[in-house]
Motif scaffolding. Structure first.
Motif, PDB file in Angstrom:
ATOM      1  N   MET A   1       0.816  -1.198   0.000  1.00 51.19           N
ATOM      2  CA  MET A   1       0.000   0.000   0.000  1.00 51.19           C
ATOM      3  C   MET A   1       0.863   1.267   0.000  1.00 51.19           C
ATOM      4  O   MET A   1       0.470   2.284  -0.529  1.00 51.19           O
ATOM      5  CB  MET A   1      -0.919  -0.044   1.229  1.00 51.19           C
ATOM      6  N   LYS A   2       2.060   1.170   0.582  1.00 53.95           N
ATOM      7  CA  LYS A   2       2.936   2.340   0.675  1.00 53.95           C
ATOM      8  C   LYS A   2       3.307   2.887  -0.700  1.00 53.95           C
ATOM      9  O   LYS A   2       3.396   4.093  -0.881  1.00 53.95           O
ATOM     10  CB  LYS A   2       4.184   2.003   1.477  1.00 53.95           C
ATOM     11  N   TRP A   3       3.493   1.992  -1.676  1.00 57.07           N
ATOM     12  CA  TRP A   3       3.852   2.438  -3.020  1.00 57.07           C
ATOM     13  C   TRP A   3       2.645   3.050  -3.728  1.00 57.07           C
ATOM     14  O   TRP A   3       2.804   3.949  -4.558  1.00 57.07           O
ATOM     15  CB  TRP A   3       4.466   1.294  -3.820  1.00 57.07           C
ATOM     16  N   VAL A   4       1.447   2.582  -3.418  1.00 59.53           N
ATOM     17  CA  VAL A   4       0.226   3.188  -3.965  1.00 59.53           C
ATOM     18  C   VAL A   4       0.104   4.616  -3.448  1.00 59.53           C
ATOM     19  O   VAL A   4      -0.202   5.542  -4.207  1.00 59.53           O
ATOM     20  CB  VAL A   4      -1.018   2.350  -3.591  1.00 59.53           C
ATOM     21  N   TYR A   5       0.356   4.802  -2.156  1.00 59.88           N
ATOM     22  CA  TYR A   5       0.339   6.152  -1.584  1.00 59.88           C
ATOM     23  C   TYR A   5       1.364   7.053  -2.275  1.00 59.88           C
ATOM     24  O   TYR A   5       1.073   8.201  -2.606  1.00 59.88           O
ATOM     25  CB  TYR A   5       0.629   6.119  -0.085  1.00 59.88           C
ATOM     26  N   LEU A   6       2.563   6.524  -2.476  1.00 57.68           N
ATOM     27  CA  LEU A   6       3.606   7.332  -3.102  1.00 57.68           C
ATOM     28  C   LEU A   6       3.221   7.692  -4.536  1.00 57.68           C
ATOM     29  O   LEU A   6       3.371   8.843  -4.956  1.00 57.68           O
ATOM     30  CB  LEU A   6       4.949   6.602  -3.067  1.00 57.68           C
ATOM     31  N   PHE A   7       2.709   6.729  -5.293  1.00 54.45           N
ATOM     32  CA  PHE A   7       2.290   7.002  -6.670  1.00 54.45           C
ATOM     33  C   PHE A   7       1.167   8.043  -6.686  1.00 54.45           C
ATOM     34  O   PHE A   7       1.180   8.970  -7.504  1.00 54.45           O
ATOM     35  CB  PHE A   7       1.837   5.706  -7.360  1.00 54.45           C
ATOM     36  N   ALA A   8       0.206   7.916  -5.779  1.00 52.26           N
ATOM     37  CA  ALA A   8      -0.893   8.884  -5.704  1.00 52.26           C
ATOM     38  C   ALA A   8      -0.360  10.273  -5.357  1.00 52.26           C
ATOM     39  O   ALA A   8      -0.808  11.283  -5.937  1.00 52.26           O
ATOM     40  CB  ALA A   8      -1.927   8.430  -4.674  1.00 52.26           C
TER      41      ALA A   8
ATOM     42  N   VAL B   1      -0.920  12.689   1.323  1.00 56.03           N
ATOM     43  CA  VAL B   1      -0.734  11.298   0.907  1.00 56.03           C
ATOM     44  C   VAL B   1       0.751  10.911   1.009  1.00 56.03           C
ATOM     45  O   VAL B   1       1.075   9.788   1.391  1.00 56.03           O
ATOM     46  CB  VAL B   1      -1.304  11.075  -0.513  1.00 56.03           C
ATOM     47  N   LEU B   2       1.643  11.848   0.701  1.00 55.54           N
ATOM     48  CA  LEU B   2       3.070  11.576   0.849  1.00 55.54           C
ATOM     49  C   LEU B   2       3.393  11.246   2.303  1.00 55.54           C
ATOM     50  O   LEU B   2       4.205  10.348   2.578  1.00 55.54           O
ATOM     51  CB  LEU B   2       3.899  12.765   0.369  1.00 55.54           C
ATOM     52  N   SER B   3       2.745  11.927   3.225  1.00 55.41           N
ATOM     53  CA  SER B   3       2.996  11.643   4.646  1.00 55.41           C
ATOM     54  C   SER B   3       2.564  10.224   5.013  1.00 55.41           C
ATOM     55  O   SER B   3       3.167   9.592   5.883  1.00 55.41           O
ATOM     56  CB  SER B   3       2.298  12.669   5.540  1.00 55.41           C
TER      57      SER B   3
ATOM     58  N   ILE C   1       5.470   7.921   3.688  1.00 54.02           N
ATOM     59  CA  ILE C   1       6.737   7.906   4.433  1.00 54.02           C
ATOM     60  C   ILE C   1       6.608   7.281   5.825  1.00 54.02           C
ATOM     61  O   ILE C   1       7.601   7.163   6.523  1.00 54.02           O
ATOM     62  CB  ILE C   1       7.387   9.305   4.517  1.00 54.02           C
ATOM     63  N   LYS C   2       5.409   6.851   6.160  1.00 51.36           N
ATOM     64  CA  LYS C   2       5.280   6.065   7.389  1.00 51.36           C
ATOM     65  C   LYS C   2       5.988   4.723   7.236  1.00 51.36           C
ATOM     66  O   LYS C   2       6.438   4.140   8.219  1.00 51.36           O
ATOM     67  CB  LYS C   2       3.806   5.847   7.734  1.00 51.36           C
ATOM     68  N   ASN C   3       6.065   4.223   5.997  1.00 52.22           N
ATOM     69  CA  ASN C   3       6.621   2.892   5.759  1.00 52.22           C
ATOM     70  C   ASN C   3       7.741   2.849   4.721  1.00 52.22           C
ATOM     71  O   ASN C   3       8.199   1.771   4.353  1.00 52.22           O
ATOM     72  CB  ASN C   3       5.501   1.945   5.328  1.00 52.22           C
TER      73      ASN C   3
ATOM     74  N   THR D   1      12.167   8.254   4.458  1.00 55.91           N
ATOM     75  CA  THR D   1      11.819   9.590   3.995  1.00 55.91           C
ATOM     76  C   THR D   1      12.694  10.034   2.835  1.00 55.91           C
ATOM     77  O   THR D   1      12.198  10.575   1.842  1.00 55.91           O
ATOM     78  CB  THR D   1      11.928  10.605   5.152  1.00 55.91           C
ATOM     79  N   SER D   2      13.989   9.798   2.933  1.00 58.32           N
ATOM     80  CA  SER D   2      14.899  10.229   1.867  1.00 58.32           C
ATOM     81  C   SER D   2      14.589   9.534   0.549  1.00 58.32           C
ATOM     82  O   SER D   2      14.637  10.151  -0.520  1.00 58.32           O
ATOM     83  CB  SER D   2      16.350   9.978   2.273  1.00 58.32           C
ATOM     84  N   VAL D   3      14.248   8.274   0.615  1.00 56.12           N
ATOM     85  CA  VAL D   3      13.933   7.514  -0.601  1.00 56.12           C
ATOM     86  C   VAL D   3      12.591   7.954  -1.159  1.00 56.12           C
ATOM     87  O   VAL D   3      12.463   8.216  -2.362  1.00 56.12           O
ATOM     88  CB  VAL D   3      13.940   5.999  -0.302  1.00 56.12           C
ATOM     89  N   ALA D   4      11.584   8.060  -0.309  1.00 59.31           N
ATOM     90  CA  ALA D   4      10.253   8.460  -0.773  1.00 59.31           C
ATOM     91  C   ALA D   4      10.292   9.851  -1.397  1.00 59.31           C
ATOM     92  O   ALA D   4       9.714  10.080  -2.463  1.00 59.31           O
ATOM     93  CB  ALA D   4       9.253   8.427   0.382  1.00 59.31           C
ATOM     94  N   TYR D   5      10.985  10.772  -0.755  1.00 52.62           N
ATOM     95  CA  TYR D   5      11.051  12.139  -1.273  1.00 52.62           C
ATOM     96  C   TYR D   5      11.811  12.186  -2.595  1.00 52.62           C
ATOM     97  O   TYR D   5      11.415  12.888  -3.527  1.00 52.62           O
ATOM     98  CB  TYR D   5      11.676  13.090  -0.258  1.00 52.62           C
ATOM     99  N   ALA D   6      12.896  11.432  -2.696  1.00 47.51           N
ATOM    100  CA  ALA D   6      13.664  11.395  -3.943  1.00 47.51           C
ATOM    101  C   ALA D   6      12.825  10.842  -5.085  1.00 47.51           C
ATOM    102  O   ALA D   6      12.832  11.388  -6.196  1.00 47.51           O
ATOM    103  CB  ALA D   6      14.929  10.562  -3.754  1.00 47.51           C
ATOM    104  N   ILE D   7      12.086   9.786  -4.829  1.00 41.04           N
ATOM    105  CA  ILE D   7      11.226   9.203  -5.865  1.00 41.04           C
ATOM    106  C   ILE D   7      10.088  10.164  -6.200  1.00 41.04           C
ATOM    107  O   ILE D   7       9.781  10.403  -7.368  1.00 41.04           O
ATOM    108  CB  ILE D   7      10.705   7.820  -5.431  1.00 41.04           C
ATOM    109  N   TRP D   8       9.461  10.742  -5.166  1.00 46.20           N
ATOM    110  CA  TRP D   8       8.349  11.686  -5.355  1.00 46.20           C
ATOM    111  C   TRP D   8       8.787  12.861  -6.227  1.00 46.20           C
ATOM    112  O   TRP D   8       8.123  13.200  -7.202  1.00 46.20           O
ATOM    113  CB  TRP D   8       7.871  12.160  -3.983  1.00 46.20           C
TER     114      TRP D   8
END
Length: 106
Positions: free
Chosen positions: A1-8, A45-47, A50-52, A55-62
């Motif tokens: 689900m974390k990747w769905v949140y990131l994509f959204a 949604v980004l928040s 980054i629960k799972n 943060t550095s990876v999620a933000y870089a991908i985002w």
């Protein structure tokens, strides 16, 4: 689900950026309001992502995927210019994102 949140979050952020362009410097109220709504939704949604995800990876991908998508949208739909340097730079961003994913990020 974390990747769905990131994509959204990425799609919402890119939408906010398109509405920023359409707002013409906040002179068009409807587009300005939509920009704010989409950016706030993206950060919310980004928040969740980054629960799972680190943060550095999620933000870089985002940010990296967002930059790539808005660049393509800018060229294809907003008739912005394209150059070899822009294409190479975007490919380098994508290479970095792929490198993060291959580094074992789950």
């Amino acid at each position: 689900m974390k990747w769905v949140y990131l994509f959204a979050a990425i799609i919402l952020e890119v939408s906010g950026t398109v509405f920023m362009k359409l707002s013409e410097g906040f002179t068009k109220l409807g587009f300005s309001i939509l920009m704010i709504v989409f950016y706030l939704a993206s950060l919310g949604v980004l928040s969740l992502a980054i629960k799972n995800i680190d943060t550095s990876v999620a933000y870089a991908i985002w940010s990296g995927v967002g930059i790539t998508l808005i660049s393509v949208i800018g060229v294809v739909f907003l008739k912005e210019s394209i150059s070899l340097m822009k294409v190479v730079s975007i490919l380098l961003i994508m290479a970095g994102i792929i490198g993060l994913k291959l580094s074992g990020v789950e």
